[in-house]
Design an enzyme around this catalytic site. Structure first.
Site, short mmCIF file in Angstrom:
data_model
loop_
_atom_site.label_atom_id
_atom_site.label_comp_id
_atom_site.label_asym_id
_atom_site.label_seq_id
_atom_site.Cartn_x
_atom_site.Cartn_y
_atom_site.Cartn_z
N MET A 1 -13.13 -0.58 1.70
CA MET A 1 -14.06 -0.16 0.64
C MET A 1 -13.65 1.21 0.11
O MET A 1 -14.32 2.22 0.31
CB MET A 1 -15.48 -0.12 1.25
CG MET A 1 -16.55 0.16 0.25
SD MET A 1 -16.87 -1.29 -0.74
CE MET A 1 -18.55 -0.93 -1.22
N GLY A 2 -12.52 1.23 -0.60
CA GLY A 2 -12.10 2.45 -1.28
C GLY A 2 -12.59 2.38 -2.72
O GLY A 2 -13.61 1.74 -3.03
N ILE B 1 -11.31 0.83 -5.27
CA ILE B 1 -11.28 -0.53 -5.83
C ILE B 1 -12.41 -1.36 -5.23
O ILE B 1 -13.15 -2.03 -5.96
CB ILE B 1 -9.90 -1.19 -5.59
CG1 ILE B 1 -8.83 -0.46 -6.42
CG2 ILE B 1 -9.93 -2.68 -5.94
CD1 ILE B 1 -7.39 -0.84 -6.11
N SER C 1 -4.90 -7.32 -1.97
CA SER C 1 -4.26 -6.14 -1.38
C SER C 1 -2.76 -6.35 -1.27
O SER C 1 -2.01 -6.02 -2.20
CB SER C 1 -4.90 -5.81 -0.04
OG SER C 1 -4.70 -6.85 0.89
N GLU D 1 6.50 -12.86 -2.00
CA GLU D 1 6.35 -12.80 -3.46
C GLU D 1 7.74 -12.74 -4.07
O GLU D 1 8.56 -11.97 -3.56
CB GLU D 1 5.56 -11.56 -3.87
CG GLU D 1 4.09 -11.71 -3.56
CD GLU D 1 3.24 -10.53 -4.04
OE1 GLU D 1 3.70 -9.78 -4.93
OE2 GLU D 1 2.14 -10.36 -3.53
N HIS E 1 0.35 -11.59 -8.81
CA HIS E 1 0.25 -10.14 -8.60
C HIS E 1 0.07 -9.42 -9.95
O HIS E 1 0.90 -8.58 -10.34
CB HIS E 1 1.49 -9.62 -7.86
CG HIS E 1 1.23 -8.35 -7.10
ND1 HIS E 1 1.77 -8.05 -5.89
CD2 HIS E 1 0.46 -7.28 -7.42
CE1 HIS E 1 1.37 -6.87 -5.48
NE2 HIS E 1 0.57 -6.37 -6.39
N ALA F 1 -3.05 -7.92 -10.89
CA ALA F 1 -4.36 -7.25 -10.94
C ALA F 1 -4.36 -6.02 -11.85
O ALA F 1 -5.34 -5.75 -12.54
CB ALA F 1 -4.83 -6.88 -9.54
C1 GLV Z 1 -0.02 -3.03 -7.08
O1 GLV Z 1 0.01 -3.87 -6.22
C2 GLV Z 1 -0.11 -1.65 -6.79
O2 GLV Z 1 0.05 -1.27 -5.62
O3 GLV Z 1 -0.30 -0.85 -7.73
#
Ligand code: GLV
Length: 324
Positions: A160-161, A163, A241, A271, A290, A292
């Protein structure tokens, strides 16, 4: 010809925003390796030997540690355009007196949005529903089945940071209850409207589990057979993550048996995930590649923060985002 004072070398093709920004500094000579097929690897090594700073285009590159430092005898700063830095041996850079920067903060909303989209997909099957229509099977309702409400369900966030808390806010907009587990309890639970619980309680209580931890020795393989077995039957699992936080074979078994209802992954191990990977044979999984933080605005902001980290490092100042 103008005298250049510092050579900055990128280990891949950076965002154009970074290329343009460096042009504002006449003292900088910015070069980048355009990748296999376009430039021989020797080009990068030659540039590295003269580099005052390295711009790493992302965390999915080769490991950066003592061997790399040896090849860059003039290196004064390393800045990577990602928040994660599990590919960097920070202790080796610290021992060499080289500060390392990353890009926290600027990607929080983009990553939280994609995470929320994966939560929604787990509960409402958007990707499958859209494919159903494209396949011309609209009308055969049985083929699709019903989703599950988010409202009144419990979201369990592991890590829980910044993000994680941005994901909590989005989930609360859908009237989810939010519990979380961290190494250390936050001090603002009440303000965030969230409840801190032990890891075991989170596993057995949450309807949807989101993983937002950093990858380090204590989180490597954190989710395996035992952890999936402890989750509620029908729980959904989202990982944004790093792929290596999850044992992929254990996740496959938990999805295949129907113990987990659905998984949404933006990160995998390995990946890229090969097209014939067993996880991709499952109907109850959504995998994104990947992405996000992959919006124009966010990737530009990450590039500019990377430039700012480098410029500060070259001046011997603390980096705006320095890994401690
Ligand atoms: C993406 O995975 C990042 O670490 O920015």
């Amino acid at each position: 010809m103008e005298q250049k004072f510092f050579k900055v070398v990128a280990n891949g093709k950076p965002r154009q925003a970074a290329v343009e920004k460096f042009k504002e500094y006449p003292e900088i000579d910015f070069v980048y390796w355009q990748g296999p097929g376009r430039m021989p690897p020797a080009y990068f090594e030659e540039q590295l030997a003269e580099a005052d700073a390295v711009y790493s285009v992302g965390a999915l590159r080769d490991p950066l540690g003592a061997d790399f430092i040896e090849k860059a005898p003039h290196l004064k700063v390393l800045a990577q355009a990602s928040v994660g830095y599990d590919n960097i041996d920070v202790a080796a850079f610290r021992a060499a007196g080289i500060p390392v920067g990353n890009t926290p903060g600027v990607l929080v909303d983009a990553v939280a949005d994609l995470t929320y989209a994966l939560i929604l997909d787990c509960q409402r099957h958007l990707v499958a529903a859209a494919a159903h229509v494209k396949n011309g099977t609209w009308g055969q309702r049985k083929a699709l089945g019903l989703g599950s409400d988010l409202a009144q369900k419990t979201l369990g966030i592991v890590g829980m940071g910044d993000i994680g808390s941005a994901v909590a806010k989005r989930a609360q907009a859908s009237h989810m209850k939010v519990i979380y587990h961290n190494r250390h309890q936050r001090t603002d639970d009440e303000a965030l409207g969230v409840r801190y619980v032990g890891f075991e309680e989170l596993l057995s209580t949450a309807d949807v589990i989101v993983v937002a931890v950093t990858l380090n020795p204590s989180t490597l393989g954190l989710f395996g057979h035992k952890e999936f077995a402890r989750m509620k039957k029908g729980a959904a699992f989202v990982n944004i993550s790093r792929g290596k936080v999850v044992d992929s074979a254990a996740l496959y078994d938990a999805l295949k048996s129907g113990h987990l209802s659905h998984a949404g992954l933006d990160v995998t191990d390995p990946e890229p995930l090969p097209g014939d990977h067993p996880l991709l044979t499952l109907d109850n999984i959504t995998v994104t590649p990947h992405i996000a933080s992959a919006t124009t605005e966010t990737r530009d902001a990450m590039a500019l923060l990377t430039v700012a980290n480098i410029m500060a490092g070259l001046k011997g100042q603390p980096l705006p985002a320095q890994i401690k």
